[in-house]
Design an enzyme around this catalytic site. Structure first.
Site, PDB file in Angstrom:
ATOM      1  CG  ASP A 218      -2.004   0.955   1.245  1.00 31.00           C
ATOM      2  OD1 ASP A 218      -2.844   0.850   0.350  1.00 31.00           O
ATOM      3  OD2 ASP A 218      -2.051   1.820   2.148  1.00 31.00           O
ATOM      4  CD  GLU A 272      17.405 -13.265   3.160  1.00 27.67           C
ATOM      5  OE1 GLU A 272      16.589 -13.712   4.000  1.00 27.67           O
ATOM      6  OE2 GLU A 272      18.194 -12.334   3.392  1.00 27.67           O
TER       7      GLU A 272
HETATM    8  C1  NOJ Z   1      -4.518   2.814  -0.920  1.00 25.72           C
HETATM    9  C2  NOJ Z   1      -5.611   1.812  -0.745  1.00 25.72           C
HETATM   10  O1  NOJ Z   1      -5.784   1.115  -1.941  1.00 25.72           O
HETATM   11  C3  NOJ Z   1      -6.826   2.579  -0.311  1.00 25.72           C
HETATM   12  O2  NOJ Z   1      -7.988   1.789  -0.358  1.00 25.72           O
HETATM   13  C4  NOJ Z   1      -6.568   3.133   1.059  1.00 25.72           C
HETATM   14  O3  NOJ Z   1      -7.655   3.926   1.457  1.00 25.72           O
HETATM   15  C5  NOJ Z   1      -5.294   3.978   1.088  1.00 25.72           C
HETATM   16  N1  NOJ Z   1      -4.217   3.381   0.364  1.00 25.72           N
HETATM   17  C6  NOJ Z   1      -4.817   4.182   2.484  1.00 25.72           C
HETATM   18  O4  NOJ Z   1      -4.330   2.972   3.006  1.00 25.72           O
END
Ligand code: NOJ
Length: 549
Positions: A218, A272
């Site tokens: 993310d 790894e």
């Molecule tokens: C990107 C994620 O795909 C989204 O759904 C989320 O709200 C934000 N990052 C924050 O984690």
């Protein structure tokens, strides 16, 4: 192949073929938004056992790897992206034993399981944050970014969060602000703190040791912020709309040079393992040069980096071709592109690109499946599922609630998967209420499309099967071909051509030598299949042509 009246040569130099054959290079990935995929226990929320029950479907479709949206415990301020424990499963989704079973069952069908890693922030309910905010001297105070107010009591700098509003919230108990680039319930971790880095080494190993094939990471381009917390510069009229909307360029909050060391370190850990674990980054960046930088030297950073300029492109031949050519040109040797048209944060491709027309959805899907790189389908793409319009009182996404009515938020693309035409699309038991209302399942569902040889689903399955059988499509180089305006054609490897008509008019293309035959068309079987000197593409038709040797 050449196109009417054009020279034989292509418009871009051929790219290198893949140097190694990792499963994910030739493979097809599929994103599962777990809450909305399949509910096994009738509580209205999708779960791991629901996915287990649908693995045979995914294998039938030809999926090689699934990426699960967060399944870790979460108070759901941002639907799982506020993690309260990185090494457990939220009881709504099942147990660690269920996850282990899912990994084993997927592996036995030749599929791999990736999960979401959310390293930029935790939930404010995570024990780290609870401890950190307890006092200025807390042992883990430094896990988060705590800063004194300015003398006038205002936040330490001008940073705004990605969901709007200041990126700082004052904690009255200790008199300091903490940083959050998303909701106040999602405090940012401090990646300048060595202990945070060490904690994440343990987290990634925890999952990789139990057979998880990798992570979708993310906002991985944002995790390290400017150490001096400098103000972001104001946006100008030349900046993209989103920056103008927030009034600033995220110069000190995104794409900092120091983030690469973290990703490189994870790549060393991933390598790894046998097979090496996959790092699929959410790289939401404007410039393809910046995107390319997240591949490092092509072998030492992300394995795959999502291409947002492509995802956000209009569904038009020129812009898409330009982005693909530039991506091919910029990506370092040894690296591998990734192509996607939908995810849980953006309007679905069947709505945004295809305006609800199945012929256009087919074309978009053929494009994703035949470019050089790894396609990632979002659950429902394969049936041409469109967004669901929801009323204000049905909205659950905090971003939709904040910006309604200017922006509905992300719920329209997160609605439950329609498996059948029955109540709730067979997503949950008939007497239960799904956590989010779905669309009319009689209009679009998996079961009906499985039985219909003309459906989007059956077309996707055929395209996936062709891709699997044709080495040109999985590993051949990409070379753009000249083609009439409104169309886009490219060659893959020595003997495969893909031609797309992204227009409302028929387009004539000529195929001088060698001729070939149509291996697949979005518009169904064609008479004879063999090609003489050319082909007339119907509006919004796409074809794969196998050239005669
Ligand atoms: C990107 C994620 O795909 C989204 O759904 C989320 O709200 C934000 N990052 C924050 O984690």
């Amino acid at each position: 192949m050449q196109t009417t009246g054009d020279a034989v040569s292509g418009t871009a130099a051929p790219t290198r073929p893949a140097s190694t054959d990792s499963w994910w290079r030739s493979g097809l990935l599929y994103q599962i938004y777990v809450r909305s995929f399949a509910d096994s226990d009738g509580d209205g929320v999708g779960d791991l056992r629901g996915i287990l029950g649908r693995l045979d479907y995914l294998a039938w479709l030809g999926i090689d790897g699934i990426w699960l949206s967060p399944v870790t415990p979460s108070p759901n301020a941002d639907w799982g992206y506020d993690v309260a424990d990185y090494c457990a499963i939220d009881p709504q989704y099942g147990t660690l034993a269920d996850l282990d079973e899912l990994v084993t069952a997927a592996n036995s069908r030749g599929m791999h399981v990736l999960i979401d890693l959310v390293p930029n922030h935790t939930s404010d309910q995570h024990s780290w944050f609870v401890e950190s905010r307890s006092s200025r001297d807390a042992q883990r105070r430094d896990f988060y970014v705590w800063v004194d107010p300015k003398p006038d009591g205002s936040p330490p700098n001008n940073w705004v969060g990605c969901f709007g509003g200041p990126a700082w919230t004052l904690d009255p108990a200790t008199g300091q602000y903490y940083l959050h680039n998303f909701l106040p319930e999602q405090p940012d971790l401090n990646w300048w703190c060595e202990d945070v880095r060490t904690a994440f080494d343990d987290i990634v190993r925890f999952w990789w040791d139990r057979g998880v094939a990798g992570f979708r990471i993310d906002v991985c381009n944002m995790i390290v912020k400017d150490a001096r917390l400098r103000d972001n510069p104001p946006a100008t009229q030349d900046d993209p709309f989103i920056m103008q909307m927030f009034g600033q360029r995220p110069e000190y909050t995104s794409n900092r040079p120091e983030v690469h060391a973290v990703l490189k370190h994870w790549r060393r850990l991933a390598d790894e393992y046998d097979p090496p674990r996959v790092l699929l980054g959410e790289t939401n960046v404007e410039a393809l040069e910046t995107l390319a930088s997240f591949y490092g030297d092509g072998t030492d950073e992300l394995s795959l980096a999502f291409n947002f300029p492509f995802l956000e492109s209009p569904f038009e031949a020129g812009p898409l071709r330009d982005i693909v050519e530039k991506t091919e040109e910029l990506l370092p040797a040894g690296s591998w592109p990734v192509w996607t048209g939908s995810n849980h944060d953006v309007s679905r491709l069947a709505t945004r690109w295809a305006a609800g027309e199945p012929r256009k959805a087919r074309l978009a899907l053929l494009m994703l499946l035949t470019l050089r790189g790894t396609p990632v389908l979002y659950q429902g793409d394969e049936i041409g599922l469109t967004d669901v319009e929801l009323a204000h009182e049905e909205i659950l996404d905090p971003v939709g609630l904040r910006f309604w009515p200017a922006y509905q938020g992300r719920d329209p693309q997160r609605t439950p998967m329609p498996w059948t035409a029955e109540a709730h699309g067979g997503f949950t038991s008939p007497g239960s209420t799904p956590w989010l209302r779905g669309g009319d399942p009689t209009r679009c569902n998996v079961g009906d499309q499985r039985d219909d040889p003309e459906s989007v689903l059956r077309f996707v399955r055929e395209a996936v099967s062709l891709r699997r059988r044709c080495p040109d499509l999985t590993s051949g180089d990409y070379r753009s071909l000249l083609s009439p305006s409104g169309s886009w054609a490219w060659r893959r490897g020595p003997s495969t051509v893909v031609a797309l008509n992204l227009s409302d008019d028929p387009i004539e293309m000529t195929f001088p030598s060698p001729p070939g035959h149509i291996a697949l068309s979005t518009h169904g079987a064609r008479d004879g299949g063999g090609l003489g000197v050319g082909i007339a593409l119907q509006p919004w038709e796409g074809v794969v042509v196998a050239l005669d040797e």
